[in-house]
Design an enzyme around this catalytic site. Structure first.
Site, PDB file in Angstrom:
ATOM      1  CG  ASP A   1      -0.722  -4.852 -16.939  1.00 18.80           C
ATOM      2  OD1 ASP A   1      -1.425  -4.323 -16.066  1.00 18.80           O
ATOM      3  OD2 ASP A   1       0.058  -5.785 -16.700  1.00 18.80           O
TER       4      ASP A   1
ATOM      5  CG  ASP B   1      -8.805  -1.755 -22.258  1.00 20.02           C
ATOM      6  OD1 ASP B   1      -8.075  -2.669 -21.819  1.00 20.02           O
ATOM      7  OD2 ASP B   1      -8.531  -1.092 -23.269  1.00 20.02           O
TER       8      ASP B   1
ATOM      9  CG  ASN C   1      -3.244  -1.065 -12.989  1.00 18.10           C
ATOM     10  OD1 ASN C   1      -3.144  -1.255 -11.767  1.00 18.10           O
ATOM     11  ND2 ASN C   1      -2.513  -1.734 -13.861  1.00 18.10           N
TER      12      ASN C   1
ATOM     13  CG  HIS D   1       2.316  -2.166 -15.282  1.00 18.27           C
ATOM     14  ND1 HIS D   1       1.990  -3.412 -14.777  1.00 18.27           N
ATOM     15  CD2 HIS D   1       3.404  -2.368 -16.080  1.00 18.27           C
ATOM     16  CE1 HIS D   1       2.821  -4.306 -15.259  1.00 18.27           C
ATOM     17  NE2 HIS D   1       3.683  -3.701 -16.061  1.00 18.27           N
TER      18      HIS D   1
ATOM     19  CG  MET E   1      -0.750  -7.882  -7.018  1.00 16.85           C
ATOM     20  SD  MET E   1      -0.242  -6.813  -8.413  1.00 16.85           S
ATOM     21  CE  MET E   1       1.477  -7.256  -8.562  1.00 16.85           C
TER      22      MET E   1
ATOM     23  NE  ARG F   1      -9.863 -15.257 -13.067  1.00 17.45           N
ATOM     24  CZ  ARG F   1      -8.772 -14.711 -12.538  1.00 17.45           C
ATOM     25  NH1 ARG F   1      -8.783 -13.458 -12.128  1.00 17.45           N
ATOM     26  NH2 ARG F   1      -7.660 -15.398 -12.421  1.00 17.45           N
TER      27      ARG F   1
ATOM     28  N   GLY G   1       0.776  -1.243   0.000  1.00 19.54           N
ATOM     29  CA  GLY G   1       0.000   0.000   0.000  1.00 19.54           C
ATOM     30  C   GLY G   1       0.802   1.284   0.000  1.00 19.54           C
ATOM     31  CB  SER G   2       4.265   2.252  -0.882  1.00 19.46           C
ATOM     32  OG  SER G   2       4.445   1.905  -2.228  1.00 19.46           O
ATOM     33  CG  ASN G   3       1.766   3.275  -5.829  1.00 14.69           C
ATOM     34  OD1 ASN G   3       2.156   4.324  -6.339  1.00 14.69           O
ATOM     35  ND2 ASN G   3       2.371   2.105  -6.025  1.00 14.69           N
TER      36      ASN G   3
HETATM   37  C1  GAR Z   1       3.628  -1.248  -7.331  1.00 14.84           C
HETATM   38  O1  GAR Z   1       4.953  -1.277  -7.796  1.00 14.84           O
HETATM   39  C2  GAR Z   1       2.649  -1.319  -8.497  1.00 14.84           C
HETATM   40  O2  GAR Z   1       3.075  -0.587  -9.610  1.00 14.84           O
HETATM   41  C3  GAR Z   1       2.651  -2.799  -8.783  1.00 14.84           C
HETATM   42  O3  GAR Z   1       2.596  -3.374  -7.509  1.00 14.84           O
HETATM   43  C4  GAR Z   1       3.282  -2.540  -6.576  1.00 14.84           C
HETATM   44  C5  GAR Z   1       2.387  -2.277  -5.386  1.00 14.84           C
HETATM   45  O4  GAR Z   1       3.077  -1.586  -4.395  1.00 14.84           O
HETATM   46  N1  GAR Z   1       1.531  -3.178  -9.596  1.00 14.84           N
HETATM   47  C6  GAR Z   1       1.611  -4.104 -10.572  1.00 14.84           C
HETATM   48  O5  GAR Z   1       2.628  -4.746 -10.799  1.00 14.84           O
HETATM   49  C7  GAR Z   1       0.339  -4.326 -11.349  1.00 14.84           C
HETATM   50  N2  GAR Z   1       0.570  -5.184 -12.471  1.00 14.84           N
HETATM   51  P1  GAR Z   1       2.302  -0.839  -3.223  1.00 14.84           P
HETATM   52  O6  GAR Z   1       1.362  -1.874  -2.610  1.00 14.84           O
HETATM   53  O7  GAR Z   1       3.385  -0.456  -2.251  1.00 14.84           O
HETATM   54  O8  GAR Z   1       1.577   0.337  -3.808  1.00 14.84           O
END
Ligand code: GAR
Length: 201
Positions: A146, A142, A108, A110, A91, A66, A13-15
Site C-alpha cells: 500500500d 511496488d 491498486n 485502497h 487481498m 507465493r 467485485g463492485s470496483n
Molecule cells: C474495496 O473497498 C477496496 O478498496 C478494498 O477492498 C474492497 C473491495 O471491494 N481493498 C483493500 O482493502 C486493499 N487493501 P469490491 O470487491 O466490491 O471492489
C-alpha cells in the site's frame, strides 16, 4: 490499439463493476481482457461473466510458495496480452516476481488516504482512530504494501454518527468514481515518476 486491462479480484467485485460500466459507456477507452480471482466463490466472477468477460480462478492454496502463485498469475495475464493490471479488492500480497513482470503497470485501489491506514481493514481502522477525514487512494504498486506512487485520491468526511459500515459505504461510492478516472489518467500516458511522486502530463 485499445489498451488491455487485466483485473485481479478476491470478492464482491463492485470496483470491477464500476470499471466494466466505465468501459461500457465510453468513459474509459480500454478492453477488459481477463478477470482473475484467487477465490472460486468471488461474486465479481459472476459480474464479469455477465459482461461477457473471460474469467479465471487461480487459487493461492494450490501453490506452496507465493512466487509460484505469482508466476501463474503473470503467465495468464501475459497470455491475454494485458497492458495494465488493476487490483480491485485483491487481498493477496504480491511478490517481486509479479511486480517486476509489469513495471509501473499495476494499479491498486485502497479505501483510505494513504499512507494513513494501510492493510486489510482501512475503513474500520480510520473510524477507530477517530480520523475526521478518510477517503480513497489509487496508486501504482511496488514491493512495499500500500505504498507506491499515488495516482489519485479523494477525501470522504467521517461523520459523528458513522459506523465502520456507513463510512465504508460512502468511501466505496467514491472508489467507484476514482478507479475508472485513475485508470484513464494512467492510460493517457505522458506522466512521469519524480521521487515517489506521480506527475501527470
Ligand atoms: C474495496 O473497498 C477496496 O478498496 C478494498 O477492498 C474492497 C473491495 O471491494 N481493498 C483493500 O482493502 C486493499 N487493501 P469490491 O470487491 O466490491 O471492489
Amino acid at each position: 490499439m485499445t489498451p488491455r486491462l487485466g483485473l485481479l479480484i478476491s470478492g464482491r467485485g463492485s470496483n470491477l463493476q464500476a470499471i466494466i460500466e466505465a468501459v461500457g459507456d465510453g468513459r474509459l477507452e480500454a478492453t477488459i481482457a481477463l478477470v482473475i480471482s484467487n477465490q472460486a466463490e468471488a461474486g465479481g466472477l459472476e459480474r464479469a461473466r455477465n459482461a461477457g468477460i473471460e474469467t479465471l480462478v487461480i487459487s493461492h492454496l494450490a501453490y506452496e510458495r507465493r512466487e509460484d502463485f505469482d508466476r501463474a498469475l503473470v503467465e495468464a495475464l501475459r497470455a491475454h496480452r494485458v497492458d495494465l493490471v488493476c487490483l480491485a479488492g485483491f487481498m493477496r500480497r504480491l511478490t517481486a516476481v509479479f511486480i517486476d513482470a509489469f513495471p509501473r503497470a499495476i494499479l491498486n485501489i485502497h479505501p483510505s488516504l494513504l499512507p494513513a491506514f494501510p492493510g486489510a481493514h482501512a475503513q474500520r481502522d480510520a473510524w477507530r482512530h477517530g480520523a475526521k477525514v478518510s477517503g480513497v487512494t489509487v496508486h501504482l504498486v511496488d514491493v512495499n504494501l500500500d505504498a507506491g506512487p499515488i495516482v489519485l485520491q479523494a477525501s470522504v468526511p467521517v461523520l459523528p454518527d458513522d459506523t465502520p459500515e456507513t463510512l465504508a459505504a460512502r468511501i466505496l461510492e467514491e472508489e467507484h468514481r476514482a478507479y475508472p478516472e485513475a485508470i484513464r489518467l494512467v492510460l493517457a500516458g505522458g506522466w512521469r515518476i519524480e521521487g515517489r511522486r506521480f506527475v501527470p502530463r
